[in-house]
Scaffold this motif. Structure first.
Motif, PDB file in Angstrom:
ATOM      1  N   THR A 128       0.827  -1.205   0.000  1.00 16.50           N
ATOM      2  CA  THR A 128       0.000   0.000   0.000  1.00 16.50           C
ATOM      3  C   THR A 128       0.858   1.252   0.000  1.00 16.50           C
ATOM      4  OG1 THR A 128      -1.612  -1.231   1.332  1.00 16.50           O
ATOM      5  CG2 THR A 128      -1.976   1.132   1.088  1.00 16.50           C
ATOM      6  N   ARG A 129       1.976   1.201   0.676  1.00 23.05           N
ATOM      7  CA  ARG A 129       2.859   2.363   0.777  1.00 23.05           C
ATOM      8  C   ARG A 129       3.699   2.543  -0.490  1.00 23.05           C
ATOM      9  NH1 ARG A 129       3.764   4.671   5.962  1.00 23.05           N
ATOM     10  NH2 ARG A 129       2.576   3.645   7.602  1.00 23.05           N
ATOM     11  N   PHE A 130       4.429   1.507  -0.906  1.00 18.31           N
ATOM     12  CA  PHE A 130       5.363   1.742  -2.013  1.00 18.31           C
ATOM     13  C   PHE A 130       4.666   1.829  -3.363  1.00 18.31           C
ATOM     14  CE2 PHE A 130       5.880  -3.012  -1.888  1.00 18.31           C
ATOM     15  CZ  PHE A 130       5.694  -3.311  -3.231  1.00 18.31           C
ATOM     16  N   ILE A 131       3.520   1.184  -3.522  1.00 16.31           N
ATOM     17  CA  ILE A 131       2.796   1.308  -4.791  1.00 16.31           C
ATOM     18  C   ILE A 131       2.272   2.730  -4.949  1.00 16.31           C
ATOM     19  CG2 ILE A 131       0.644   0.652  -5.966  1.00 16.31           C
ATOM     20  CD1 ILE A 131       2.918  -1.305  -6.423  1.00 16.31           C
ATOM     21  N   GLY A 132       1.800   3.310  -3.869  1.00 16.45           N
ATOM     22  CA  GLY A 132       1.267   4.666  -3.933  1.00 16.45           C
ATOM     23  C   GLY A 132       2.282   5.704  -4.370  1.00 16.45           C
ATOM     24  N   MET A 133       3.556   5.418  -4.173  1.00 15.36           N
ATOM     25  CA  MET A 133       4.616   6.375  -4.510  1.00 15.36           C
ATOM     26  C   MET A 133       5.526   5.860  -5.617  1.00 15.36           C
ATOM     27  SD  MET A 133       3.940   8.889  -2.516  1.00 15.36           S
ATOM     28  CE  MET A 133       5.436   9.873  -2.586  1.00 15.36           C
TER      29      MET A 133
END
Length: 241
Positions: free
Chosen positions: A170-175
């Motif tokens: 959720t964190r690294f895909i968003g960025m």
């Protein structure tokens, strides 16, 4: 239905690891167990039985791997030790399990799948290494283990690092900004499944939104009720694998 048991000493993990294999041909599926569960649980829960028609037809070749969650995310070690032990497990899958599959199955496709924490494992490794997989199915999973929820704690006790960041989809895909990885992600068939009353629903919605923002095609299915039990997974595998 063909069934085979395999066991070897893992150099990546420094211990013996076990795998159950169902079928003899078809698209290989690395099937990750639920939280702290074992390689035989999907068989005991009749999830494999639900897949029998596709396995016997030679459509799927299922590899039920073991977990080391009690040595990583659910260990008493420091938060940094927990994530590093998880990376040992990822290397076990990448450097031992996948080469093992390639030796006995010439199929070029590869599916990553799992339920609950196994769904996290399936999606995390596929998103981090999209060139190795052609499809990923995450069922009843959360994709950010740093979030505290009712009955589910932050597995790193408030500690955070780059290593943790790059293992929380959720964190690294968003960025995500790496165009090479993005191109490969767009070739990956992605299926996320969650229950309407599941504690992880909002986290799944967040991941789906992040994928949409990147224009990464995926299917997102919300089932009635909590849908976080083997009786639901027996139905999900029929539809999505």
């Amino acid at each position: 239905m063909e069934r085979a048991y395999h066991k070897w000493f893992s150099p990546m993990l420094g211990k013996e690891m076990e795998i159950l294999v169902f079928g003899g041909r078809g698209v290989p599926v690395i099937f990750f167990p639920t939280r702290s569960a074992r390689f035989y649980d999907f068989e005991n829960w009749k999830v494999i039985e639900a897949m029998r028609p596709k396995i016997e037809a030679g459509e799927l070749h299922v590899f039920c791997v073991d977990s080391i969650d009690n040595e990583s995310f659910y260990s008493d070690g420091s938060p940094e030790d927990r994530i590093l032990r998880h990376l040992d497990y990822e290397n076990y899958i990448l450097k031992e399990v996948i080469p093992f599959i390639n030796k006995i199955n010439p199929e070029k496709k590869l599916i990553s799948a799992g339920c609950s924490l196994g769904g996290y494992h399936a999606v995390n490794i596929a998103f981090r290494h999209p060139s190795l997989f052609t499809k990923v199915v995450g069922m009843s999973a959360r994709y950010d283990l740093t979030v505290s929820l009712p009955f589910f704690k932050d597995l790193f006790d408030g500690y955070f690092s780059d290593t943790i960041y790059y293992n929380m989809p959720t964190r690294f895909i968003g960025m995500l900004s790496d165009k090479r990885i993005l191109r490969r992600l767009k070739k990956l068939e992605i299926i996320l499944v969650i229950g309407q009353e599941d504690s992880f629903l909002e986290n799944n919605k967040e991941l789906s939104s992040a994928l949409k923002n990147l224009k990464v095609a995926h299917d997102f299915f919300i089932w009635d009720e909590e849908a976080h039990r083997p009786r639901y997974w027996r139905e999900m595998v029929k539809l999505y694998l």
